[in-house]
Design an enzyme around this catalytic site. Structure first.
Site, PDB file in Angstrom:
ATOM      1  CD  GLU A   1      19.781   6.137 -34.688  1.00 54.90           C
ATOM      2  OE1 GLU A   1      19.894   6.206 -35.912  1.00 54.90           O
ATOM      3  OE2 GLU A   1      20.165   5.150 -34.028  1.00 54.90           O
TER       4      GLU A   1
ATOM      5  CG  ASN B   1      20.445  -2.061 -28.848  1.00 56.66           C
ATOM      6  OD1 ASN B   1      21.227  -1.132 -29.018  1.00 56.66           O
ATOM      7  ND2 ASN B   1      19.205  -2.015 -29.278  1.00 56.66           N
TER       8      ASN B   1
ATOM      9  CE  LYS C   1      30.928   6.297 -22.951  1.00 54.77           C
ATOM     10  NZ  LYS C   1      30.487   4.883 -22.983  1.00 54.77           N
TER      11      LYS C   1
ATOM     12  CB  CYS D   1      15.456   1.256 -30.786  1.00 53.24           C
ATOM     13  SG  CYS D   1      16.000   1.048 -32.482  1.00 53.24           S
ATOM     14  CB  THR D   2      12.848  -1.155 -34.494  1.00 55.61           C
ATOM     15  OG1 THR D   2      13.941  -2.067 -34.479  1.00 55.61           O
ATOM     16  CG2 THR D   2      13.273   0.164 -35.076  1.00 55.61           C
TER      17      THR D   2
HETATM   18  P1  NAP Z   1      21.918   4.312 -22.528  1.00 57.78           P
HETATM   19  O1  NAP Z   1      22.033   3.798 -21.148  1.00 57.78           O
HETATM   20  O2  NAP Z   1      21.192   5.590 -22.738  1.00 57.78           O
HETATM   21  O3  NAP Z   1      23.432   4.417 -23.086  1.00 57.78           O
HETATM   22  C1  NAP Z   1      23.689   4.783 -24.403  1.00 57.78           C
HETATM   23  C2  NAP Z   1      25.097   5.305 -24.519  1.00 57.78           C
HETATM   24  O4  NAP Z   1      25.207   6.529 -23.821  1.00 57.78           O
HETATM   25  C3  NAP Z   1      26.158   4.402 -23.912  1.00 57.78           C
HETATM   26  O5  NAP Z   1      27.314   4.479 -24.711  1.00 57.78           O
HETATM   27  C4  NAP Z   1      26.400   5.029 -22.556  1.00 57.78           C
HETATM   28  O6  NAP Z   1      27.668   4.715 -22.015  1.00 57.78           O
HETATM   29  C5  NAP Z   1      26.331   6.482 -22.946  1.00 57.78           C
HETATM   30  N1  NAP Z   1      26.070   7.426 -21.867  1.00 57.78           N
HETATM   31  C6  NAP Z   1      25.514   7.223 -20.658  1.00 57.78           C
HETATM   32  N2  NAP Z   1      25.459   8.401 -19.977  1.00 57.78           N
HETATM   33  C7  NAP Z   1      25.995   9.349 -20.776  1.00 57.78           C
HETATM   34  C8  NAP Z   1      26.218  10.751 -20.654  1.00 57.78           C
HETATM   35  N3  NAP Z   1      25.889  11.434 -19.572  1.00 57.78           N
HETATM   36  N4  NAP Z   1      26.784  11.385 -21.695  1.00 57.78           N
HETATM   37  C9  NAP Z   1      27.135  10.724 -22.820  1.00 57.78           C
HETATM   38  N5  NAP Z   1      26.952   9.408 -22.997  1.00 57.78           N
HETATM   39  C10 NAP Z   1      26.379   8.731 -21.980  1.00 57.78           C
HETATM   40  O7  NAP Z   1      21.213   3.248 -23.491  1.00 57.78           O
HETATM   41  P2  NAP Z   1      21.491   1.696 -23.634  1.00 57.78           P
HETATM   42  O8  NAP Z   1      20.962   1.021 -22.415  1.00 57.78           O
HETATM   43  O9  NAP Z   1      22.899   1.452 -24.047  1.00 57.78           O
HETATM   44  O10 NAP Z   1      20.560   1.340 -24.903  1.00 57.78           O
HETATM   45  C11 NAP Z   1      19.202   1.036 -24.776  1.00 57.78           C
HETATM   46  C12 NAP Z   1      18.340   2.220 -25.119  1.00 57.78           C
HETATM   47  O11 NAP Z   1      18.736   2.723 -26.383  1.00 57.78           O
HETATM   48  C13 NAP Z   1      16.876   1.868 -25.274  1.00 57.78           C
HETATM   49  O12 NAP Z   1      16.096   2.879 -24.709  1.00 57.78           O
HETATM   50  C14 NAP Z   1      16.665   1.825 -26.780  1.00 57.78           C
HETATM   51  O13 NAP Z   1      15.352   2.066 -27.205  1.00 57.78           O
HETATM   52  C15 NAP Z   1      17.612   2.885 -27.232  1.00 57.78           C
HETATM   53  N6  NAP Z   1      18.006   2.656 -28.629  1.00 57.78           N
HETATM   54  C16 NAP Z   1      17.471   3.461 -29.573  1.00 57.78           C
HETATM   55  C17 NAP Z   1      17.780   3.260 -30.905  1.00 57.78           C
HETATM   56  C18 NAP Z   1      17.206   4.114 -31.998  1.00 57.78           C
HETATM   57  O14 NAP Z   1      17.718   4.029 -33.093  1.00 57.78           O
HETATM   58  N7  NAP Z   1      16.182   4.908 -31.758  1.00 57.78           N
HETATM   59  C19 NAP Z   1      18.651   2.234 -31.255  1.00 57.78           C
HETATM   60  C20 NAP Z   1      19.177   1.423 -30.258  1.00 57.78           C
HETATM   61  C21 NAP Z   1      18.844   1.653 -28.934  1.00 57.78           C
HETATM   62  P3  NAP Z   1      27.780   3.612 -20.833  1.00 57.78           P
HETATM   63  O15 NAP Z   1      27.389   2.306 -21.440  1.00 57.78           O
HETATM   64  O16 NAP Z   1      29.203   3.688 -20.461  1.00 57.78           O
HETATM   65  O17 NAP Z   1      26.863   4.029 -19.748  1.00 57.78           O
HETATM   66  O1  G3H Z   2      17.916  -1.066 -31.667  1.00 54.79           O
HETATM   67  C1  G3H Z   2      17.865  -0.353 -32.646  1.00 54.79           C
HETATM   68  C2  G3H Z   2      18.297  -0.795 -33.978  1.00 54.79           C
HETATM   69  O2  G3H Z   2      18.583   0.302 -34.776  1.00 54.79           O
HETATM   70  C3  G3H Z   2      17.220  -1.661 -34.559  1.00 54.79           C
HETATM   71  O3  G3H Z   2      17.596  -2.219 -35.743  1.00 54.79           O
HETATM   72  O4  G3H Z   2      15.304  -3.008 -36.347  1.00 54.79           O
HETATM   73  O5  G3H Z   2      17.289  -3.802 -37.573  1.00 54.79           O
HETATM   74  O6  G3H Z   2      16.883  -4.524 -35.229  1.00 54.79           O
HETATM   75  P1  G3H Z   2      16.723  -3.467 -36.240  1.00 54.79           P
END
Ligand code: NAP
Ligand code: G3H
Length: 483
Positions: free
Chosen positions: A253, A157, A180, A287-288
């Protein structure tokens, strides 16, 4: 794009890539091809890690101000290329134009903040300490040294911002970085890495690894050449990584279910403006994002009306068009998962106020009232433009339900009493409480953290540099000579 394709090879030491396999990245907007990234093999990953490790010694001895100069240059380049990179974000992750441009520009600012923190005080956050001890015949000098090679894993995202937010502080701390990026987002992330490279990073200081996380993720995070994991993504993947990397230091995160608590003395128009912006921008894929409203009964009905009026005005469709907020979700699976939550809530008696219309990945902004705690939508992160309202008796019940979540990223409180706001803030189990504002990360120099299943460790320029460096003590032992 042709230029980048050649550049990918340089960035990932492509001439040494063993298998020559590529992944086509298609747009969630119209299915067109955004680009191709290498599906790297274990041998490729070994090479990329080795490149980082070979560059480590020299980079950590590079003066802080020189590292800062490269980050300033990278910030300028990112700004110069903002339109092009934002254009790729629009197509690759279906981010609306305005948000895409803002992501690139704030990342340039983040690079400058990070360089400032390092440069102005010759590294305030990476400054050391000293301790006298024993009968004053011992002196311990503590300096902060890099962790080594940091693996930065970014989510789909924010492929630019959440890559830069890891890379920049890691580099300022003297680490080399292995990036990565999420596969859907990898083209935009590689464009960013390319500009960092162009800004003058020595060979090997930043290498990228691309390929499906499900195929290469475990191998990469557990690689013995990776000293630190800085991960942003889902709680599910984050938990898995923390289990398989038991002794590796890391920052996580993860997911969130941020609540907006609206009290009877809150400004309802202001709250409604903020909540709609917080919940629906980039179709709720933040995420937020505000992911639930806890509104006290006496104002809930009026709040719902105000929210509905504003949601009706949200433009939906193609992210290339001006003024569009609601864009297609990242994948069909993501839309299906959100639909399941909507269906469960409506079946169990919640009231649909607006939305619940779908065309492929495009889900209309949906507001559901009278959601109760037995419904999945009360607890699960939809990562979609779906917002539940839980009506509560009073502030105490709002805090209780807010804290019952497995997540603890942020929370908002809308009230006109600052005393009440602080009292509630002190009870909320989250990383950050926003008083009279939507939940949001920025500005990017602020500390940013999640508690419970929302993560561990703290980001934000100063904290990120601290997290990716460690104290190193050298003790002088004096023999007590006479004078
Ligand atoms: P995701 O499916 O968990 O993937 C995140 C990253 O991890 C991608 O680069 C993914 O690569 C990689 N990945 C997948 N399996 C892995 C493994 N076994 N080992 C190492 N890396 C691996 O998350 P997403 O769908 O991209 O993002 C959405 C989620 O992120 C939501 O839950 C959101 O709340 C959270 N998020 C949190 C924050 C925060 O700051 N707290 C900020 C943004 C997003 P691939 O794409 O190749 O699978
Ligand atoms: O998705 C997670 C981002 O760190 C959120 O940043 O609150 O500025 O959109 P944002």
């Amino acid at each position: 794009m042709e230029l980048l394709e050649q550049e990918y090879k340089n960035l990932v030491n492509g001439d040494r890539m063993a298998n020559g396999r590529w992944i086509d990245i298609f747009s969630p907007v119209d299915g067109s091809l955004c680009g191709r990234v290498p599906a790297m093999s274990r041998e490729d990953i070994d090479q990329a890690v080795l490149g980082c490790r070979q560059a480590q010694e020299k980079w950590q001895r590079t003066p802080v101000f020189k590292r800062a100069e490269i980050l300033y240059r990278a910030a300028d380049l990112l700004e110069q290329q903002a339109e092009e990179i934002a254009g790729m974000l629009v197509m690759e992750i279906a981010k609306d134009k305005k948000s895409a441009l803002s992501e690139v520009k704030r990342s340039a600012d983040l690079l400058r903040y990070t360089a400032d923190v390092g440069k102005n005080s010759r590294g305030e956050a990476i400054f050391g300490d000293n301790f006298p001890g024993g009968s004053r015949n011992k002196m311990s000098f503590v300096s902060r040294v890099p962790m080594g090679t940091v693996l930065a894993v970014s989510p789909f995202n924010y492929p630019v911002n959440l890559s830069v937010s890891k890379i920049a502080p890691a580099l300022m701390g003297g680490n080399t970085v292995l990036l990565k990026p999420a596969t859907q987002g990898a083209v935009s992330a590689l464009m960013t890495a390319y500009l960092l490279d162009k800004a003058g990073l020595p060979k090997g200081v930043l290498n990228t690894v691309t390929g499906r996380g499900s195929e290469i993720g475990d191998y990469t995070v557990t690689h013995p050449g990776v000293d630190f994991v800085n991960f942003t993504g889902s709680t599910q993947v984050g938990e898995h990584i923390s289990q398989i990397c038991s002794m590796k230091p890391m920052i996580m995160e993860l997911g969130g279910k941020d609540a907006a608590i609206v009290l009877e003395d809150g400004d309802l128009n202001f709250a409604a403006d903020n909540i709609v912006d917080g919940a629906y921008s980039y179709s709720g894929q933040r995420c937020t994002a505000v992911k639930r409203i806890l509104a006290v009964e006496p104002v809930a009905g009026r709040l719902v009306e105000k929210l509905k009026t504003r949601i009706e005005r949200l433009k939906q469709g193609d992210p290339r068009e001006e003024g569009v907020t609601i864009t297609p979700l990242i994948s069909r699976e993501a839309a299906d998962a959100a639909q399941k939550l909507i269906d469960d809530a409506l079946q169990k008696g919640a009231e649909l106020i607006i939305g619940n219309r779908r065309e492929g990945n495009l889900l209309a902004p949906t507001l559901i009232d009278k959601v109760t705690t037995d419904m999945e939508l009360a607890w699960i992160e939809p990562f979609a433009p779906v917002l539940p309202i839980l009506r509560v008796k009073n502030a105490a019940q709002a805090v209780e339900i807010a804290n019952r979540s497995e997540y603890g990223l942020q929370s908002s409180v809308f009230t006109s009493s600052i005393d009440r706001a602080f009292a509630i803030a002190s009870r909320l189990e989250v990383g950050t409480v926003q008083i009279n504002n939507k939940t949001e990360r920025g500005p990017d120099n602020f500390p940013f953290l999640g508690v419970k299943n929302s993560g561990m460790g703290t980001q934000g320029v100063k904290y990120s540099i601290e997290a990716m460096t460690r104290p190193k003590a050298v003790t002088i032992n004096l023999r007590g000579g006479s004078f």
